[in-house]
Design a protein around this motif. Structure first.
Motif, PDB file in Angstrom:
ATOM      1  N   THR A 213      -3.323  -0.501  -3.094  1.00  8.21           N
ATOM      2  CA  THR A 213      -4.234   0.406  -2.394  1.00  8.21           C
ATOM      3  C   THR A 213      -3.427   1.559  -1.824  1.00  8.21           C
ATOM      4  N   GLY A 214      -4.113   2.644  -1.472  1.00  9.29           N
ATOM      5  CA  GLY A 214      -3.384   3.789  -0.954  1.00  9.29           C
ATOM      6  C   GLY A 214      -4.294   4.875  -0.446  1.00  9.29           C
TER       7      GLY A 214
ATOM      8  N   SER B 274       0.854  -1.182   0.000  1.00  7.47           N
ATOM      9  CA  SER B 274       0.000   0.000   0.000  1.00  7.47           C
ATOM     10  C   SER B 274       0.890   1.233   0.000  1.00  7.47           C
TER      11      SER B 274
END
Length: 372
Positions: A161-162, A127
Protein backbone atom coordinates in the motif's frame (compact mmCIF):
# COMPACT_ATOMS: atom_id res chain seq x y z
CA UNK A 1 -6.77 -14.27 49.43
CA UNK A 2 -3.85 -13.15 47.27
CA UNK A 3 -3.40 -15.00 44.00
CA UNK A 4 0.06 -16.51 43.38
CA UNK A 5 2.18 -14.77 40.76
CA UNK A 6 3.96 -17.06 38.32
CA UNK A 7 7.45 -16.39 36.97
CA UNK A 8 6.16 -15.01 33.66
CA UNK A 9 3.90 -12.52 35.47
CA UNK A 10 6.80 -11.50 37.70
CA UNK A 11 8.97 -10.89 34.64
CA UNK A 12 6.19 -8.80 33.09
CA UNK A 13 5.78 -6.73 36.26
CA UNK A 14 9.53 -6.25 36.54
CA UNK A 15 9.74 -5.17 32.89
CA UNK A 16 6.87 -2.68 33.26
CA UNK A 17 8.46 -1.27 36.41
CA UNK A 18 11.80 -0.85 34.62
CA UNK A 19 10.11 0.88 31.70
CA UNK A 20 8.40 3.34 34.02
CA UNK A 21 11.59 4.05 35.98
CA UNK A 22 13.55 4.49 32.75
CA UNK A 23 10.90 6.83 31.38
CA UNK A 24 11.08 8.98 34.48
CA UNK A 25 14.89 8.95 34.37
CA UNK A 26 14.85 10.11 30.75
CA UNK A 27 12.39 12.88 31.50
CA UNK A 28 14.54 14.00 34.40
CA UNK A 29 17.63 14.03 32.20
CA UNK A 30 16.37 15.61 28.95
CA UNK A 31 14.90 19.08 28.73
CA UNK A 32 13.45 20.80 25.70
CA UNK A 33 14.63 24.39 25.99
CA UNK A 34 14.69 25.16 22.26
CA UNK A 35 12.14 27.55 20.84
CA UNK A 36 12.60 26.49 17.22
CA UNK A 37 13.41 23.28 15.35
CA UNK A 38 17.03 22.96 14.19
CA UNK A 39 18.81 20.37 12.07
CA UNK A 40 20.22 18.87 15.26
CA UNK A 41 16.72 17.73 16.21
CA UNK A 42 16.94 15.25 13.34
CA UNK A 43 20.43 13.95 14.14
CA UNK A 44 19.35 11.05 16.35
CA UNK A 45 21.47 12.38 19.22
CA UNK A 46 20.72 14.44 22.32
CA UNK A 47 18.63 17.08 20.56
CA UNK A 48 16.42 14.37 19.06
CA UNK A 49 15.89 12.81 22.48
CA UNK A 50 15.02 16.20 23.94
CA UNK A 51 12.42 16.65 21.21
CA UNK A 52 10.94 13.18 21.69
CA UNK A 53 10.84 13.41 25.48
CA UNK A 54 9.63 17.00 25.51
CA UNK A 55 6.92 16.82 22.84
CA UNK A 56 6.01 13.41 21.45
CA UNK A 57 6.42 10.95 24.34
CA UNK A 58 4.19 12.81 26.83
CA UNK A 59 1.45 13.45 24.26
CA UNK A 60 1.31 9.92 22.81
CA UNK A 61 2.23 7.96 25.95
CA UNK A 62 1.02 4.35 26.06
CA UNK A 63 2.60 1.01 27.07
CA UNK A 64 3.77 0.18 23.53
CA UNK A 65 5.24 3.59 22.75
CA UNK A 66 6.82 4.07 26.17
CA UNK A 67 9.33 1.30 25.47
CA UNK A 68 10.85 3.53 22.75
CA UNK A 69 12.11 0.51 20.81
CA UNK A 70 12.56 0.62 17.03
CA UNK A 71 9.28 -1.26 16.55
CA UNK A 72 6.15 -1.80 18.63
CA UNK A 73 5.48 -5.48 19.46
CA UNK A 74 1.88 -6.48 20.16
CA UNK A 75 -0.69 -9.26 19.93
CA UNK A 76 -3.26 -8.61 17.15
CA UNK A 77 -6.22 -9.60 19.35
CA UNK A 78 -6.90 -11.02 22.84
CA UNK A 79 -7.79 -14.41 21.37
CA UNK A 80 -4.53 -14.51 19.36
CA UNK A 81 -2.01 -14.17 22.17
CA UNK A 82 0.16 -16.93 20.71
CA UNK A 83 0.95 -14.64 17.77
CA UNK A 84 2.95 -11.44 18.18
CA UNK A 85 3.36 -8.79 15.52
CA UNK A 86 5.84 -5.94 15.10
CA UNK A 87 5.01 -2.58 13.55
CA UNK A 88 7.34 0.31 12.64
CA UNK A 89 7.50 3.46 10.54
CA UNK A 90 10.25 5.75 9.25
CA UNK A 91 10.81 8.68 6.88
CA UNK A 92 13.78 9.15 4.53
CA UNK A 93 15.15 12.52 3.45
CA UNK A 94 18.71 11.65 2.44
CA UNK A 95 20.81 14.05 0.37
CA UNK A 96 22.01 13.17 -2.26
CA UNK A 97 19.27 10.80 -3.41
CA UNK A 98 21.79 8.52 -5.14
CA UNK A 99 25.08 7.59 -3.48
CA UNK A 100 27.74 4.84 -3.64
CA UNK A 101 26.14 1.62 -2.41
CA UNK A 102 22.52 2.68 -2.67
CA UNK A 103 19.85 5.34 -3.05
CA UNK A 104 16.91 6.71 -1.09
CA UNK A 105 14.65 3.90 -2.33
CA UNK A 106 16.81 0.98 -1.21
CA UNK A 107 17.56 2.83 2.02
CA UNK A 108 13.84 3.15 2.79
CA UNK A 109 13.21 -0.56 2.27
CA UNK A 110 16.28 -1.72 4.18
CA UNK A 111 15.76 0.68 7.08
CA UNK A 112 12.17 -0.43 7.65
CA UNK A 113 13.08 -4.10 7.41
CA UNK A 114 15.88 -3.59 9.93
CA UNK A 115 13.65 -1.90 12.50
CA UNK A 116 11.40 -4.98 12.35
CA UNK A 117 14.35 -7.38 12.41
CA UNK A 118 15.86 -5.97 15.62
CA UNK A 119 12.51 -6.57 17.31
CA UNK A 120 13.00 -10.25 16.47
CA UNK A 121 10.43 -10.14 13.65
CA UNK A 122 10.24 -11.66 10.19
CA UNK A 123 9.32 -8.69 7.94
CA UNK A 124 6.25 -9.30 5.77
CA UNK A 125 4.68 -6.15 4.33
CA UNK A 126 5.70 -2.53 3.76
CA UNK A 127 3.93 0.68 2.82
CA UNK A 128 5.46 3.48 0.76
CA UNK A 129 4.43 7.13 0.83
CA UNK A 130 6.02 9.70 -1.49
CA UNK A 131 6.18 13.48 -1.14
CA UNK A 132 7.28 14.75 -4.56
CA UNK A 133 8.43 18.24 -5.43
CA UNK A 134 7.02 19.96 -8.48
CA UNK A 135 9.59 19.64 -11.29
CA UNK A 136 11.22 16.45 -10.00
CA UNK A 137 12.43 14.39 -13.00
CA UNK A 138 10.23 11.40 -13.81
CA UNK A 139 13.40 9.46 -14.76
CA UNK A 140 14.74 9.88 -11.22
CA UNK A 141 11.43 8.80 -9.70
CA UNK A 142 11.32 5.71 -11.91
CA UNK A 143 14.88 4.82 -10.89
CA UNK A 144 14.03 5.17 -7.19
CA UNK A 145 10.81 3.14 -7.43
CA UNK A 146 12.50 0.36 -9.40
CA UNK A 147 15.28 0.28 -6.82
CA UNK A 148 12.73 -0.02 -4.01
CA UNK A 149 10.96 -2.84 -5.83
CA UNK A 150 14.22 -4.72 -6.36
CA UNK A 151 15.23 -4.30 -2.70
CA UNK A 152 11.84 -5.61 -1.57
CA UNK A 153 12.04 -8.65 -3.87
CA UNK A 154 15.56 -9.46 -2.70
CA UNK A 155 14.37 -9.37 0.92
CA UNK A 156 11.17 -11.38 0.18
CA UNK A 157 8.85 -8.65 1.40
CA UNK A 158 5.99 -6.96 -0.44
CA UNK A 159 5.09 -3.28 -0.75
CA UNK A 160 1.31 -3.55 -0.43
CA UNK A 161 0.00 0.00 0.00
CA UNK A 162 1.12 3.58 -0.41
CA UNK A 163 0.35 7.22 -1.07
CA UNK A 164 1.63 10.09 -3.21
CA UNK A 165 1.56 13.83 -2.60
CA UNK A 166 3.01 16.66 -4.71
CA UNK A 167 4.12 19.98 -3.22
CA UNK A 168 5.22 23.23 -4.82
CA UNK A 169 8.69 23.69 -6.24
CA UNK A 170 11.23 24.27 -3.49
CA UNK A 171 9.13 22.65 -0.75
CA UNK A 172 10.49 19.08 -0.68
CA UNK A 173 14.02 18.97 -2.11
CA UNK A 174 13.09 16.42 -4.76
CA UNK A 175 11.48 13.53 -2.93
CA UNK A 176 10.84 12.39 0.64
CA UNK A 177 9.75 8.80 1.34
CA UNK A 178 7.80 7.49 4.31
CA UNK A 179 7.58 3.76 4.94
CA UNK A 180 5.88 1.52 7.48
CA UNK A 181 6.29 -2.20 8.00
CA UNK A 182 4.72 -5.15 9.79
CA UNK A 183 6.14 -8.57 10.61
CA UNK A 184 5.69 -11.66 12.76
CA UNK A 185 7.89 -11.91 15.86
CA UNK A 186 9.95 -15.11 15.93
CA UNK A 187 11.22 -14.97 19.49
CA UNK A 188 8.94 -15.79 22.43
CA UNK A 189 11.18 -13.78 24.74
CA UNK A 190 10.89 -10.01 25.04
CA UNK A 191 13.69 -8.34 23.10
CA UNK A 192 14.21 -4.66 23.80
CA UNK A 193 16.54 -1.96 25.01
CA UNK A 194 15.23 -2.42 28.57
CA UNK A 195 16.45 -6.04 28.72
CA UNK A 196 20.21 -5.61 29.27
CA UNK A 197 21.72 -7.43 32.25
CA UNK A 198 25.13 -7.16 33.95
CA UNK A 199 27.52 -9.62 32.36
CA UNK A 200 25.91 -9.48 28.92
CA UNK A 201 28.24 -9.25 25.93
CA UNK A 202 27.88 -6.65 23.17
CA UNK A 203 28.29 -7.90 19.62
CA UNK A 204 28.70 -5.72 16.53
CA UNK A 205 28.17 -7.27 13.10
CA UNK A 206 30.87 -5.37 11.21
CA UNK A 207 32.75 -2.12 10.46
CA UNK A 208 31.00 1.11 11.41
CA UNK A 209 30.67 4.54 9.80
CA UNK A 210 30.51 3.46 6.15
CA UNK A 211 27.11 4.99 5.38
CA UNK A 212 27.71 8.40 6.91
CA UNK A 213 31.12 8.82 5.30
CA UNK A 214 29.83 7.57 1.92
CA UNK A 215 27.14 10.28 2.02
CA UNK A 216 29.75 12.89 2.89
CA UNK A 217 31.96 11.86 -0.04
CA UNK A 218 28.96 11.88 -2.38
CA UNK A 219 28.43 15.54 -1.42
CA UNK A 220 32.01 16.32 -2.47
CA UNK A 221 32.79 17.44 1.07
CA UNK A 222 36.10 15.60 1.09
CA UNK A 223 38.61 15.00 -1.70
CA UNK A 224 39.88 11.49 -0.98
CA UNK A 225 41.20 8.95 -3.46
CA UNK A 226 39.19 6.06 -2.08
CA UNK A 227 35.79 4.52 -2.60
CA UNK A 228 33.60 4.08 0.44
CA UNK A 229 30.14 2.63 -0.11
CA UNK A 230 27.09 2.77 2.09
CA UNK A 231 26.52 -0.40 4.11
CA UNK A 232 22.76 -0.27 3.41
CA UNK A 233 21.46 -3.85 3.65
CA UNK A 234 18.58 -5.83 5.20
CA UNK A 235 19.47 -7.52 8.49
CA UNK A 236 16.57 -9.94 8.94
CA UNK A 237 18.37 -13.08 7.70
CA UNK A 238 21.36 -12.32 9.94
CA UNK A 239 18.99 -11.86 12.88
CA UNK A 240 17.19 -15.13 12.03
CA UNK A 241 20.49 -17.04 12.12
CA UNK A 242 21.43 -15.37 15.40
CA UNK A 243 18.11 -16.27 17.03
CA UNK A 244 18.35 -19.89 15.87
CA UNK A 245 21.66 -20.28 17.67
CA UNK A 246 21.31 -17.99 20.69
CA UNK A 247 17.52 -18.10 21.24
CA UNK A 248 16.45 -16.60 24.58
CA UNK A 249 20.05 -15.56 25.18
CA UNK A 250 19.49 -12.60 22.83
CA UNK A 251 18.38 -9.80 25.16
CA UNK A 252 18.43 -6.77 22.87
CA UNK A 253 19.20 -5.76 19.29
CA UNK A 254 19.48 -2.43 17.53
CA UNK A 255 20.65 -1.11 14.17
CA UNK A 256 22.82 1.93 14.99
CA UNK A 257 21.60 4.41 12.39
CA UNK A 258 21.39 8.14 13.21
CA UNK A 259 23.74 8.94 16.08
CA UNK A 260 25.74 5.75 15.47
CA UNK A 261 26.85 3.10 17.93
CA UNK A 262 27.45 5.63 20.72
CA UNK A 263 23.88 6.93 20.72
CA UNK A 264 22.32 3.47 20.39
CA UNK A 265 24.25 2.09 23.36
CA UNK A 266 23.52 5.15 25.50
CA UNK A 267 19.81 4.63 24.86
CA UNK A 268 20.13 1.00 25.94
CA UNK A 269 22.16 1.79 29.04
CA UNK A 270 19.74 4.47 30.13
CA UNK A 271 16.59 2.39 29.60
CA UNK A 272 18.03 -0.74 31.28
CA UNK A 273 19.72 1.28 34.06
CA UNK A 274 23.08 -0.39 33.51
CA UNK A 275 26.59 0.63 32.47
CA UNK A 276 28.35 -0.40 29.27
CA UNK A 277 32.12 -0.71 28.84
CA UNK A 278 33.46 -0.85 25.28
CA UNK A 279 36.91 -1.88 24.10
CA UNK A 280 38.01 0.58 21.40
CA UNK A 281 40.58 -1.85 19.95
CA UNK A 282 37.82 -4.43 19.33
CA UNK A 283 35.53 -2.09 17.36
CA UNK A 284 35.90 -2.68 13.60
CA UNK A 285 36.40 0.47 11.50
CA UNK A 286 37.69 0.50 7.92
CA UNK A 287 40.98 2.42 7.52
CA UNK A 288 39.39 4.70 4.90
CA UNK A 289 36.55 5.61 7.26
CA UNK A 290 38.91 6.11 10.18
CA UNK A 291 41.10 8.38 8.05
CA UNK A 292 38.16 10.49 6.89
CA UNK A 293 36.94 10.86 10.47
CA UNK A 294 40.39 11.94 11.67
CA UNK A 295 40.63 14.60 8.95
CA UNK A 296 37.21 15.99 9.81
CA UNK A 297 37.45 15.60 13.58
CA UNK A 298 34.57 13.10 13.74
CA UNK A 299 34.15 10.02 15.92
CA UNK A 300 33.27 6.84 13.96
CA UNK A 301 31.14 5.77 16.94
CA UNK A 302 28.71 8.64 16.26
CA UNK A 303 28.50 8.14 12.47
CA UNK A 304 25.37 6.58 10.98
CA UNK A 305 25.20 3.00 9.72
CA UNK A 306 22.43 1.40 7.65
CA UNK A 307 23.40 -2.27 7.61
CA UNK A 308 24.98 -3.04 10.97
CA UNK A 309 23.59 -4.91 13.96
CA UNK A 310 24.24 -4.45 17.67
CA UNK A 311 23.25 -7.54 19.64
CA UNK A 312 23.39 -7.77 23.42
CA UNK A 313 23.47 -11.41 24.48
CA UNK A 314 23.89 -13.48 27.64
CA UNK A 315 27.56 -14.37 28.29
CA UNK A 316 26.94 -18.12 28.00
CA UNK A 317 25.75 -17.77 24.37
CA UNK A 318 28.19 -15.07 23.25
CA UNK A 319 30.64 -17.40 21.48
CA UNK A 320 27.85 -19.25 19.65
CA UNK A 321 26.25 -15.96 18.67
CA UNK A 322 29.53 -14.62 17.31
CA UNK A 323 30.11 -17.81 15.31
CA UNK A 324 26.61 -17.51 13.82
CA UNK A 325 27.36 -13.95 12.75
CA UNK A 326 30.70 -14.95 11.23
CA UNK A 327 28.93 -17.63 9.16
CA UNK A 328 26.63 -15.02 7.56
CA UNK A 329 27.92 -12.74 4.77
CA UNK A 330 26.82 -9.63 6.65
CA UNK A 331 28.52 -10.70 9.85
CA UNK A 332 31.89 -12.02 8.65
CA UNK A 333 33.70 -9.16 10.42
CA UNK A 334 31.60 -9.31 13.61
CA UNK A 335 33.26 -8.81 16.97
CA UNK A 336 32.52 -8.76 20.68
CA UNK A 337 33.15 -5.11 21.53
CA UNK A 338 32.11 -4.73 25.15
CA UNK A 339 30.36 -5.85 28.31
CA UNK A 340 27.35 -4.74 30.32
CA UNK A 341 28.07 -3.80 33.94
CA UNK A 342 25.83 -3.00 36.89
CA UNK A 343 27.23 0.44 37.70
CA UNK A 344 27.43 3.36 37.20
CA UNK A 345 23.90 3.14 35.82
CA UNK A 346 22.98 4.77 32.50
CA UNK A 347 26.59 5.41 31.46
CA UNK A 348 28.70 4.20 28.53
CA UNK A 349 32.49 4.09 28.77
CA UNK A 350 35.19 3.48 26.18
CA UNK A 351 38.49 1.83 27.10
CA UNK A 352 40.79 3.56 24.63
CA UNK A 353 43.57 1.98 22.59
CA UNK A 354 46.17 3.83 24.70
CA UNK A 355 44.85 2.33 27.93
CA UNK A 356 42.67 5.12 29.31
CA UNK A 357 38.92 5.22 29.80
CA UNK A 358 36.53 7.98 28.78
CA UNK A 359 32.81 8.59 28.89
CA UNK A 360 31.14 7.93 25.54
CA UNK A 361 28.15 10.21 25.22
CA UNK A 362 25.38 10.50 22.65
CA UNK A 363 25.93 12.49 19.48
CA UNK A 364 25.80 16.22 20.17
CA UNK A 365 24.95 18.52 17.28
CA UNK A 366 24.55 17.38 13.69
CA UNK A 367 27.82 16.96 11.76
CA UNK A 368 26.14 15.12 8.85
CA UNK A 369 22.62 16.42 8.16
CA UNK A 370 20.22 14.55 5.88
CA UNK A 371 21.96 11.15 5.96
CA UNK A 372 18.90 8.91 5.99
Amino acid sequence: MDMPINSQDKETLTTLDKIERARQARRNKFYLRDEHITLSHGSGGKATHNLIEGIFAPAFSNPLLDRLDDAAVFTPAPDHESVRMAFTTDTYVVNPLFFPGGDIGRLAVHGTINDLAVAGAQPLYLSAGFVLEEGFPIAHLRRIVESMAAAAREASVAIVTGDTKVVQRGKADGVFINTAGVGVVRSKRTIGQDQLRPGDKILLSGPIGDHGIAIMLARDMLDLECEICSDSAPLHTLVADLLKVAGDGVHSMKDPTRGGVATALNEMAMTSEVAILLDESAIPVRPEVRGACEILGLDPLTIANEGKLLAIVAPEVADRALAAMHAHPQGKDAAIIGTVQATPASMVFLRTEIGGTRVLDMLVGDPLPRIC
